[in-house]
Design a protein around this motif. Structure first.
Motif, PDB file in Angstrom:
ATOM      1  N   SER A 136       0.821  -1.208   0.000  1.00 52.47           N
ATOM      2  CA  SER A 136       0.000   0.000   0.000  1.00 52.47           C
ATOM      3  C   SER A 136       0.856   1.260   0.000  1.00 52.47           C
ATOM      4  O   SER A 136       0.436   2.307  -0.494  1.00 52.47           O
ATOM      5  CB  SER A 136      -0.928  -0.004   1.216  1.00 52.47           C
ATOM      6  OG  SER A 136      -1.834  -1.089   1.149  1.00 52.47           O
ATOM      7  N   PHE A 142      -3.476   0.317  -3.918  1.00 50.03           N
ATOM      8  CA  PHE A 142      -3.478  -1.142  -3.776  1.00 50.03           C
ATOM      9  C   PHE A 142      -4.657  -1.545  -2.896  1.00 50.03           C
ATOM     10  O   PHE A 142      -4.800  -1.071  -1.776  1.00 50.03           O
ATOM     11  CB  PHE A 142      -2.170  -1.615  -3.154  1.00 50.03           C
ATOM     12  CG  PHE A 142      -2.063  -3.111  -3.056  1.00 50.03           C
ATOM     13  CD1 PHE A 142      -1.668  -3.860  -4.153  1.00 50.03           C
ATOM     14  CD2 PHE A 142      -2.358  -3.775  -1.876  1.00 50.03           C
ATOM     15  CE1 PHE A 142      -1.573  -5.231  -4.078  1.00 50.03           C
ATOM     16  CE2 PHE A 142      -2.271  -5.150  -1.795  1.00 50.03           C
ATOM     17  CZ  PHE A 142      -1.872  -5.886  -2.888  1.00 50.03           C
ATOM     18  N   LYS A 144      -6.110  -5.039  -2.685  1.00 51.43           N
ATOM     19  CA  LYS A 144      -6.352  -6.451  -2.392  1.00 51.43           C
ATOM     20  C   LYS A 144      -6.340  -6.721  -0.899  1.00 51.43           C
ATOM     21  O   LYS A 144      -5.594  -6.108  -0.141  1.00 51.43           O
ATOM     22  CB  LYS A 144      -5.301  -7.319  -3.068  1.00 51.43           C
ATOM     23  CG  LYS A 144      -5.483  -7.508  -4.559  1.00 51.43           C
ATOM     24  CD  LYS A 144      -4.517  -8.558  -5.080  1.00 51.43           C
ATOM     25  CE  LYS A 144      -4.708  -8.801  -6.567  1.00 51.43           C
ATOM     26  NZ  LYS A 144      -3.769  -9.840  -7.069  1.00 51.43           N
ATOM     27  N   ALA A 145      -7.161  -7.679  -0.481  1.00 52.47           N
ATOM     28  CA  ALA A 145      -7.094  -8.168   0.887  1.00 52.47           C
ATOM     29  C   ALA A 145      -5.967  -9.190   0.982  1.00 52.47           C
ATOM     30  O   ALA A 145      -5.577  -9.799  -0.025  1.00 52.47           O
ATOM     31  CB  ALA A 145      -8.420  -8.809   1.286  1.00 52.47           C
ATOM     32  N   GLU A 148      -6.178 -12.502  -0.673  1.00 54.42           N
ATOM     33  CA  GLU A 148      -6.218 -12.514  -2.136  1.00 54.42           C
ATOM     34  C   GLU A 148      -4.837 -12.339  -2.759  1.00 54.42           C
ATOM     35  O   GLU A 148      -4.670 -12.503  -3.955  1.00 54.42           O
ATOM     36  CB  GLU A 148      -7.131 -11.386  -2.633  1.00 54.42           C
ATOM     37  CG  GLU A 148      -8.582 -11.505  -2.175  1.00 54.42           C
ATOM     38  CD  GLU A 148      -9.400 -10.286  -2.557  1.00 54.42           C
ATOM     39  OE1 GLU A 148      -8.811  -9.192  -2.674  1.00 54.42           O
ATOM     40  OE2 GLU A 148     -10.612 -10.426  -2.739  1.00 54.42           O
ATOM     41  N   VAL A 149      -3.845 -12.001  -1.932  1.00 53.14           N
ATOM     42  CA  VAL A 149      -2.500 -11.738  -2.441  1.00 53.14           C
ATOM     43  C   VAL A 149      -1.736 -13.039  -2.611  1.00 53.14           C
ATOM     44  O   VAL A 149      -1.737 -13.901  -1.738  1.00 53.14           O
ATOM     45  CB  VAL A 149      -1.732 -10.807  -1.482  1.00 53.14           C
ATOM     46  CG1 VAL A 149      -0.302 -10.599  -1.962  1.00 53.14           C
ATOM     47  CG2 VAL A 149      -2.448  -9.465  -1.377  1.00 53.14           C
ATOM     48  N   THR A 150      -1.075 -13.188  -3.756  1.00 50.96           N
ATOM     49  CA  THR A 150      -0.187 -14.321  -3.990  1.00 50.96           C
ATOM     50  C   THR A 150       1.225 -13.791  -4.197  1.00 50.96           C
ATOM     51  O   THR A 150       1.433 -12.590  -4.392  1.00 50.96           O
ATOM     52  CB  THR A 150      -0.613 -15.117  -5.231  1.00 50.96           C
ATOM     53  OG1 THR A 150      -0.388 -14.315  -6.411  1.00 50.96           O
ATOM     54  CG2 THR A 150      -2.085 -15.516  -5.149  1.00 50.96           C
ATOM     55  N   ASP A 153       2.174 -11.306  -6.863  1.00 53.77           N
ATOM     56  CA  ASP A 153       1.882  -9.880  -6.710  1.00 53.77           C
ATOM     57  C   ASP A 153       3.111  -9.090  -6.277  1.00 53.77           C
ATOM     58  O   ASP A 153       3.187  -7.880  -6.515  1.00 53.77           O
ATOM     59  CB  ASP A 153       0.766  -9.662  -5.680  1.00 53.77           C
ATOM     60  CG  ASP A 153      -0.581 -10.123  -6.182  1.00 53.77           C
ATOM     61  OD1 ASP A 153      -0.954  -9.735  -7.305  1.00 53.77           O
ATOM     62  OD2 ASP A 153      -1.263 -10.874  -5.461  1.00 53.77           O
TER      63      ASP A 153
END
Length: 366
Positions: A136, A142, A144-145, A148-150, A153
């Motif tokens: 962020s 940014f 995404k929670a 949800e981040v891989t 990213d």
């Protein structure tokens, strides 16, 4: 445990090596022969190149000679994703793929000599709160929670969608050209800056071969309540006295002290059965805390965070710290203009910061 320990690495490399590449070669030879006591992520840089090395097993490692444009964060978690090991900018341990295969966790294409490092060695890694804060900070948009981040990213890769070797990149979006002020602001994020910080060092480098190609920005204790003072490491011949002051250790007590500077905290004591338990109490700072840069900032941050300081008082502290930080930026420009005066400018800046923060601490403690 055996192998080189994290705190030993700078001492060994700085005393033995003249260039970043020499230091990389020495460190990797140590990893190959005796290993590393614990997992680590290490930057090694000089005025010509920057390397990033991860070792998560003690003996298996991967080293990357970074491209100038890559942006990434390493908040005590791995930052290396899909890597083509045939890239001339990569050095990997001989058994990097074999060890992951034996563990049954290898992800990559063995025929193409690629490995997804995080997926193979840290398959359960999910981004911690500091990773989320970093993403962020790079780009406030940014959204995404964490779930949800891989790793795709944020992890470093040198393989594009077609499988070609390309300069190192990440999928992190950076919405501006970063300055040293942006990096300092990164440590003003709760969880990144914290009361657990001891010292924070930021190195700003330029591609020139001189005593001024590196500027170091130094803060003591919690980055969230701090001022970073600039230094030219290769020109500094002395530092302000408050960095060198000897003090007694702080003491934890359960009863509220009648005098001295203290703040509420928790501590560990032994109960009647000899078991260590956590109890509420107070940390009492050494009597000469005001003579020490470290204890002065420790007092400021802990008073602001745990001693019932009002929001109005906190805002006033933050405003004063911003003024002091701007003065430190101005000092850096003065050092660039007159490198011969660098030691004097750094010492005077540190003294001004220290004296003002002592005043603020005394005001909060009343």
């Amino acid at each position: 445990a055996t192998g080189i320990e994290e705190a030993e690495i700078p001492t060994v490399l700085l005393s033995e090596c003249a260039t970043a590449k020499e230091a990389v070669d020495l460190l990797l030879s140590i990893y190959d022969t005796v290993g590393c006591q614990g997992g680590s992520g290490i930057f090694i840089a000089d005025n010509t190149e920057t390397w990033y090395i991860e070792n998560v097993t003690g003996t298996q490692y991967i080293a990357l000679r970074l491209s100038e444009s890559v942006a990434f964060a390493v908040p005590n978690q791995s930052a290396i994703g899909l890597i083509d090991l045939d890239d001339e900018n990569v050095i990997a341990s001989a058994n990097l793929i074999a060890v992951a295969k034996e563990a049954g966790t290898y992800v990559g294409d063995e025929n193409a000599n690629t490995i997804d490092y995080i997926a193979s060695y840290l398959p359960d890694q999910t981004p911690n709160s500091r990773y989320m804060s970093a993403l962020s900070h790079f780009d406030p948009a940014f959204a995404k929670a964490a779930e949800e981040v891989t790793s795709a990213d944020y992890a470093i890769s040198n393989v594009d969608a077609q499988g070609n070797v390309v300069p190192f990149y990440t999928n992190i979006s950076v919405n501006r050209a970063f300055t040293v002020a942006d990096v300092i602001a990164y440590y003003d994020i709760p969880g990144i800056g914290s009361t657990g910080n001891l010292e924070i060092h930021i190195f700003q480098t330029w591609a020139e071969d001189s005593a001024t190609d590196t500027m170091e920005w130094v803060a003591m204790d919690n980055g969230c309540w701090n001022v970073f003072v600039p230094y030219y490491p290769m020109l500094t011949t002395d530092v302000y006295a408050a960095y060198k002051t000897a003090t007694a250790t702080a003491q934890f007590v359960q009863e509220q002290p009648a005098e001295g500077l203290y703040y509420p905290t928790t501590g560990r004591v032994r109960d009647a059965e000899g078991n260590r338990v956590t109890v509420e109490g107070f940390k009492v700072l050494p009597a000469n805390w005001a003579d020490s840069m470290y204890w002065t900032f420790d007092a400021l941050s802990n008073l602001c965070e745990f001693a019932g300081v009002s929001d109005e008082q906190k805002a006033a502290v933050e405003a004063e710290l911003a003024v002091l930080q701007q003065a430190a930026y101005d000092a850096a420009e003065a050092m660039k203009a007159d490198p011969a005066a660098a030691t004097t400018i750094s010492m005077e800046t540190a003294q001004a910061v220290h004296q003002k923060v002592v005043e603020m601490v005394n005001g909060l403690a009343q």
